[in-house]
Enzyme design. Structure first.
Site, PDB file in Angstrom:
ATOM      1  N   ASP A  13      37.144  30.806  49.828  1.00 21.75           N
ATOM      2  CA  ASP A  13      38.087  29.750  50.193  1.00 21.75           C
ATOM      3  C   ASP A  13      37.437  28.624  50.990  1.00 21.75           C
ATOM      4  O   ASP A  13      38.062  28.011  51.854  1.00 21.75           O
ATOM      5  CB  ASP A  13      39.282  30.327  50.977  1.00 21.75           C
ATOM      6  CG  ASP A  13      39.936  31.439  50.204  1.00 21.75           C
ATOM      7  OD1 ASP A  13      40.247  31.202  49.021  1.00 21.75           O
ATOM      8  OD2 ASP A  13      40.110  32.533  50.752  1.00 21.75           O
ATOM      9  N   GLY A  17      36.421  24.832  44.799  1.00 15.63           N
ATOM     10  CA  GLY A  17      37.141  24.248  43.670  1.00 15.63           C
ATOM     11  C   GLY A  17      37.092  22.741  43.707  1.00 15.63           C
ATOM     12  O   GLY A  17      36.788  22.076  42.720  1.00 15.63           O
ATOM     13  N   HIS A  43      41.346  28.922  43.285  1.00 12.09           N
ATOM     14  CA  HIS A  43      40.763  27.622  43.618  1.00 12.09           C
ATOM     15  C   HIS A  43      41.857  26.574  43.573  1.00 12.09           C
ATOM     16  O   HIS A  43      42.634  26.522  42.621  1.00 12.09           O
ATOM     17  CB  HIS A  43      39.672  27.248  42.610  1.00 12.09           C
ATOM     18  CG  HIS A  43      38.442  28.091  42.753  1.00 12.09           C
ATOM     19  ND1 HIS A  43      37.588  28.331  41.715  1.00 12.09           N
ATOM     20  CD2 HIS A  43      37.929  28.738  43.805  1.00 12.09           C
ATOM     21  CE1 HIS A  43      36.597  29.095  42.133  1.00 12.09           C
ATOM     22  NE2 HIS A  43      36.785  29.358  43.409  1.00 12.09           N
ATOM     23  N   THR A 124      43.051  41.763  46.896  1.00 15.27           N
ATOM     24  CA  THR A 124      44.024  40.784  46.400  1.00 15.27           C
ATOM     25  C   THR A 124      45.039  41.436  45.455  1.00 15.27           C
ATOM     26  O   THR A 124      45.986  40.774  45.036  1.00 15.27           O
ATOM     27  CB  THR A 124      43.306  39.646  45.635  1.00 15.27           C
ATOM     28  OG1 THR A 124      42.576  40.232  44.548  1.00 15.27           O
ATOM     29  CG2 THR A 124      42.347  38.881  46.535  1.00 15.27           C
ATOM     30  N   GLN A 176      34.666  33.517  45.166  1.00 11.81           N
ATOM     31  CA  GLN A 176      34.543  34.299  46.400  1.00 11.81           C
ATOM     32  C   GLN A 176      33.472  33.683  47.325  1.00 11.81           C
ATOM     33  O   GLN A 176      33.123  32.531  47.142  1.00 11.81           O
ATOM     34  CB  GLN A 176      34.224  35.779  46.111  1.00 11.81           C
ATOM     35  CG  GLN A 176      35.384  36.572  45.551  1.00 11.81           C
ATOM     36  CD  GLN A 176      35.684  36.246  44.106  1.00 11.81           C
ATOM     37  OE1 GLN A 176      34.793  36.110  43.297  1.00 11.81           O
ATOM     38  NE2 GLN A 176      36.947  36.115  43.775  1.00 11.81           N
ATOM     39  N   THR A 191      34.264  42.441  48.081  1.00  3.78           N
ATOM     40  CA  THR A 191      34.815  42.467  46.733  1.00  3.78           C
ATOM     41  C   THR A 191      33.968  43.404  45.867  1.00  3.78           C
ATOM     42  O   THR A 191      33.051  44.073  46.363  1.00  3.78           O
ATOM     43  CB  THR A 191      34.948  41.034  46.171  1.00  3.78           C
ATOM     44  OG1 THR A 191      35.693  41.080  44.957  1.00  3.78           O
ATOM     45  CG2 THR A 191      33.588  40.384  45.934  1.00  3.78           C
TER      46      THR A 191
HETATM   47  P1  IMP Z   1      39.300  42.226  45.743  1.00  4.08           P
HETATM   48  O1  IMP Z   1      38.246  41.273  45.340  1.00  4.08           O
HETATM   49  O2  IMP Z   1      40.676  41.853  45.275  1.00  4.08           O
HETATM   50  O3  IMP Z   1      38.941  43.654  45.437  1.00  4.08           O
HETATM   51  O4  IMP Z   1      39.419  42.171  47.351  1.00  4.08           O
HETATM   52  C1  IMP Z   1      38.372  42.618  48.194  1.00  4.08           C
HETATM   53  C2  IMP Z   1      38.245  41.692  49.394  1.00  4.08           C
HETATM   54  O5  IMP Z   1      37.767  40.426  48.964  1.00  4.08           O
HETATM   55  C3  IMP Z   1      39.565  41.409  50.124  1.00  4.08           C
HETATM   56  O6  IMP Z   1      39.273  41.249  51.506  1.00  4.08           O
HETATM   57  C4  IMP Z   1      40.016  40.089  49.538  1.00  4.08           C
HETATM   58  O7  IMP Z   1      40.854  39.385  50.419  1.00  4.08           O
HETATM   59  C5  IMP Z   1      38.675  39.390  49.355  1.00  4.08           C
HETATM   60  N1  IMP Z   1      38.679  38.372  48.295  1.00  4.08           N
HETATM   61  C6  IMP Z   1      38.580  38.562  46.961  1.00  4.08           C
HETATM   62  N2  IMP Z   1      38.583  37.396  46.300  1.00  4.08           N
HETATM   63  C7  IMP Z   1      38.669  36.429  47.230  1.00  4.08           C
HETATM   64  C8  IMP Z   1      38.679  34.999  47.175  1.00  4.08           C
HETATM   65  O8  IMP Z   1      38.602  34.367  46.113  1.00  4.08           O
HETATM   66  N3  IMP Z   1      38.775  34.351  48.370  1.00  4.08           N
HETATM   67  C9  IMP Z   1      38.835  35.014  49.545  1.00  4.08           C
HETATM   68  N4  IMP Z   1      38.816  36.340  49.658  1.00  4.08           N
HETATM   69  C10 IMP Z   1      38.734  37.045  48.513  1.00  4.08           C
HETATM   70 MG    MG Z   2      40.365  30.798  47.193  1.00  2.00          MG
END
Ligand code: IMP
Ligand code: MG
Length: 336
Positions: A13, A17, A43, A124, A176, A191
């Site tokens: 974040d 994007g 994004h 997420t 990410q 992640t």
């Molecule tokens: P997952 O990727 O959904 O398995 O989440 C694992 C960790 O990564 C969690 O803490 C999510 O909040 C974080 N995470 C996954 N994708 C993003 C992203 O695009 N932006 C910010 N945090 C993310």
């Molecule tokens: Mg984001």
């Protein structure tokens, strides 16, 4: 500058994007292709006050002459993908590698119902972890197995490398952030995949020798969603007082907010092989800079912040974002 990889330097974040969209409009690449995990990404691209949230389609879609692709390493949720393709009307220039792993409804349920993933890690809930696990177990389906994706299938490495051979520009868009890389982040609060620039290149079948620039995007006040350590975190009250609260694009969860982390920026720049940096949220450092498009319009406070960050990162900061709109940007590439 033919092959540029763009990745996040903190916990996601960072505003990648918008940076990708800006570079796409300015550099006019032939192809913009997504790397990264999958639809867990969110994004936001704001064009003329209209905000688009994309999770699968590359953020560079705002540049209408580029082919848009999703690399083989990325997980594809067909529902999310087809919905975005319809909403953004990108059919005809949108392609998916035939080897992309597929997220099924069952993966989403496993992600949401798992106490470990949902509560301890704070995922997420988009099914990415279970789908990547099934991919490693060689159980997951691939994009080529789904009739509804037939019109989109492509050999992304071939397309991308052919464009580079022809001297065209390509942007490889990561998702990410460095701090949630499966390898280099704050394990187990990460992640389900590495998120560094090398991975984004590998996701697209681009060898390391073909990458010309790695732009790492940092955020003046880093944020984190989900659980896990965050060295420079500040309280929610303090972030509210400072007027810098944020909410997630995918999950709408409040984001945890922190101060600039110079040590993390340096380490992240090292592992990513950063050649140039972008910094977003300079209007949070000094609201007087909101919307600035020229470096000389920045206040001394903002310039001091950028110069200190540049020392931490160790390479020039060439792109500075000063607000949410695509046009709120200072682009110094070519000047440093
Ligand atoms: P997952 O990727 O959904 O398995 O989440 C694992 C960790 O990564 C969690 O803490 C999510 O909040 C974080 N995470 C996954 N994708 C993003 C992203 O695009 N932006 C910010 N945090 C993310
Ligand atoms: Mg984001």
């Amino acid at each position: 500058m033919s092959c540029t990889v763009i990745v996040g330097g903190f916990f996601g974040d960072e505003g990648k994007g918008k940076i990708v969209a800006h570079i796409a409009m300015k550099d006019r690449p032939a192809i913009i292709s997504r790397g990264g995990v999958g639809p867990n990404a969110g994004h936001t691209v704001t064009v003329d006050t209209r905000a688009y949230g994309v999770r699968m389609v590359p953020s560079g879609f705002v540049y209408p002459d580029a082919k848009l692709m999703i690399g083989a390493g990325v997980l594809l949720d067909p529902k999310v993908f087809l919905q975005e393709v319809g909403a953004l009307q990108v059919k005809g220039r949108m392609f998916v590698d035939f080897r992309c792993g597929i997220i099924d409804e069952e993966h989403i349920q496993r992600d949401r119902k798992s106490e470990h993933l949902h509560s301890k890690i704070g995922t997420t809930g988009t099914g990415c972890g279970p789908a990547n696990a099934d991919r490693v177990l060689r159980l997951a389906r691939q994009a080529r197995d789904l009739p509804e994706l037939k019109d989109f299938l492509a050999d992304v490495p071939f397309e991308v490398n052919s464009a580079l051979d022809a001297g065209e520009r390509v942007i490889l868009e990561g998702s990410q952030g460095f701090g949630i890389s499966l390898y280099y982040g704050t394990y187990p609060y990460v992640t389900s995949k590495d998120t560094s620039a090398s991975q984004v290149a590998a996701d697209n079948g681009v060898g390391p020798t073909r990458v010309d620039e790695v732009i790492v995007v940092f955020k003046a006040f880093p944020t984190r969603v989900g659980e896990g350590p965050f060295n420079t975190e500040i309280s929610q009250e303090k972030s509210r007082e400072m007027g810098i609260e944020e909410f997630g694009t995918v999950t709408r969860r409040p984001r945890r907010i922190g101060m600039w982390d110079g040590g993390m920026a340096r380490y992240s720049a090292m592992v990513n092989g950063c050649t140039q940096a972008a910094i977003t949220g300079i209007d949070h450092v000094d609201p007087k800079c909101y919307g600035a498009t020229e470096y000389r319009r920045l206040t001394e406070k903002a310039k001091a912040f950028i110069e200190a960050a540049e020392k931490d990162i160790g390479v020039p900061v060439t792109i500075i974002s000063t607000g949410p709109e695509l046009g709120h940007i200072i682009d110094l590439r070519g000047e440093v």
